[in-house]
Design an enzyme around this catalytic site. Structure first.
Site, mmCIF file in Angstrom:
data_model
loop_
_atom_site.group_PDB
_atom_site.id
_atom_site.type_symbol
_atom_site.label_atom_id
_atom_site.label_comp_id
_atom_site.label_asym_id
_atom_site.label_seq_id
_atom_site.Cartn_x
_atom_site.Cartn_y
_atom_site.Cartn_z
ATOM 1 N N SER A 64 -2.036 1.789 2.213
ATOM 2 C CA SER A 64 -1.155 2.307 1.167
ATOM 3 C C SER A 64 -1.150 3.829 1.140
ATOM 4 O O SER A 64 -2.109 4.486 1.568
ATOM 5 C CB SER A 64 -1.600 1.776 -0.199
ATOM 6 O OG SER A 64 -1.660 0.367 -0.163
HETATM 7 N N1 SAM Z 1 -5.905 -2.195 0.538
HETATM 8 C C1 SAM Z 1 -5.493 -2.001 1.901
HETATM 9 C C2 SAM Z 1 -6.083 -0.752 2.516
HETATM 10 O O1 SAM Z 1 -6.773 -0.013 1.810
HETATM 11 O O2 SAM Z 1 -5.853 -0.550 3.718
HETATM 12 C C3 SAM Z 1 -4.002 -2.021 2.073
HETATM 13 C C4 SAM Z 1 -3.440 -3.346 1.778
HETATM 14 S S1 SAM Z 1 -1.924 -3.734 2.566
HETATM 15 C C5 SAM Z 1 -0.781 -2.811 1.618
HETATM 16 C C6 SAM Z 1 -1.763 -5.400 1.974
HETATM 17 C C7 SAM Z 1 -2.717 -6.368 2.626
HETATM 18 O O3 SAM Z 1 -2.680 -7.592 1.892
HETATM 19 C C8 SAM Z 1 -2.356 -6.723 4.049
HETATM 20 O O4 SAM Z 1 -3.431 -6.459 4.894
HETATM 21 C C9 SAM Z 1 -2.052 -8.221 3.985
HETATM 22 O O5 SAM Z 1 -2.389 -8.934 5.153
HETATM 23 C C10 SAM Z 1 -2.892 -8.630 2.804
HETATM 24 N N2 SAM Z 1 -2.500 -9.898 2.163
HETATM 25 C C11 SAM Z 1 -1.268 -10.384 1.907
HETATM 26 N N3 SAM Z 1 -1.361 -11.570 1.301
HETATM 27 C C12 SAM Z 1 -2.679 -11.857 1.168
HETATM 28 C C13 SAM Z 1 -3.424 -12.941 0.626
HETATM 29 N N4 SAM Z 1 -2.838 -14.000 0.059
HETATM 30 N N5 SAM Z 1 -4.767 -12.868 0.650
HETATM 31 C C14 SAM Z 1 -5.400 -11.812 1.203
HETATM 32 N N6 SAM Z 1 -4.761 -10.761 1.743
HETATM 33 C C15 SAM Z 1 -3.411 -10.781 1.715
#
Ligand code: SAM
Length: 217
Positions: A64
């Site tokens: 993000s």
């Molecule tokens: N917090 C992260 C960082 O600091 O790099 C960035 C997060 S990124 C915007 C969103 C993440 O949520 C992705 O890696 C995606 O694979 C994950 N995601 C989406 N749906 C999910 C779920 N149901 N459970 C766990 N992770 C999930």
């Protein structure tokens, strides 16, 4: 090639992108000053790591924008005795930040390669108190509950009921909620008799995919 001065770039990021836009919590500012964001992105993106935008981390996912990560962190109001749950580990950057502000951080990622990379990175960089987990975080992490704070870092159609159930009384949940293209940050606080909901800034996140998120990639 000549390496940029990442410490200086990080200081500028904190001053220009965070402090000047209203991130005022000294602990949050200190955490963002401390975590080496350039070590959480692929080598190709390292020199852009302190820019004011999200960046690709592989598997069509993103780390993000620094401001958005800081805003969510500040809204969550973490404190040193807190037990937190993050949904969407991604690069592990947000989990590293949270680990400097709370006692325990559980972080859940659904994509295998991201889970493995983030786990390895967090260990190598020496972050403590973080438990990375692989699975569908839209249903939370029942065996670690209850939590003082839950941070969802992927966009959800609504706040998953399972996450509300895993929040302690007095605990807060912050999540982007909306349609696939546009969301708004929502903060929920659990009270003795229910939940208080606040709406925050518009935002745009990759989708939360899972049983209590979006069904289709
Ligand atoms: N917090 C992260 C960082 O600091 O790099 C960035 C997060 S990124 C915007 C969103 C993440 O949520 C992705 O890696 C995606 O694979 C994950 N995601 C989406 N749906 C999910 C779920 N149901 N459970 C766990 N992770 C999930």
């Amino acid at each position: 090639m000549h390496e940029p001065d990442y410490d200086s770039l990080r200081k500028i990021m904190v001053e220009e992108q965070l402090r000047k836009r209203g991130i005022t919590d000294p602990g949050v500012l200190a955490a963002f000053l401390s975590v080496p964001r350039h070590l959480f992105v692929d080598a190709d993106w390292k020199t852009q790591a302190y820019e004011d935008r999200p960046l690709p981390i592989g598997a069509e996912q993103t780390i993000s924008q620094p401001y958005m990560a800081a805003l969510m962190t500040q809204w969550l109001c973490p404190s040193p005795e807190h037990r937190l749950l993050e949904i969407g580990t991604g690069s592990g950057y947000q989990a590293a930040v949270l680990s400097l502000l709370a006692h325990t951080v559980f972080t859940v990622e659904r994509i295998d390669v991201l889970y493995h990379n983030a786990s390895k990175r967090l260990t190598e960089l020496g972050y403590r108190g973080i438990t990375p987990l692989l699975g569908d975080g839209s249903t939370g992490h029942e065996s670690g509950a209850l939590y003082d704070g839950i941070l969802v870092t992927a966009g959800a159609p609504e706040i998953p009921e399972a996450l509300l159930a895993q929040l302690k009384e007095g605990g807060m949940l912050v999540a982007p909620v909306g349609d696939r293209q546009h969301q708004r940050l929502i903060r929920i606080r659990r009270h003795r008799n229910g939940f208080h909901r606040e709406e925050g800034t518009p935002c745009r996140f990759v989708p939360l995919l899972g049983a209590q998120g979006w069904q289709q990639p």
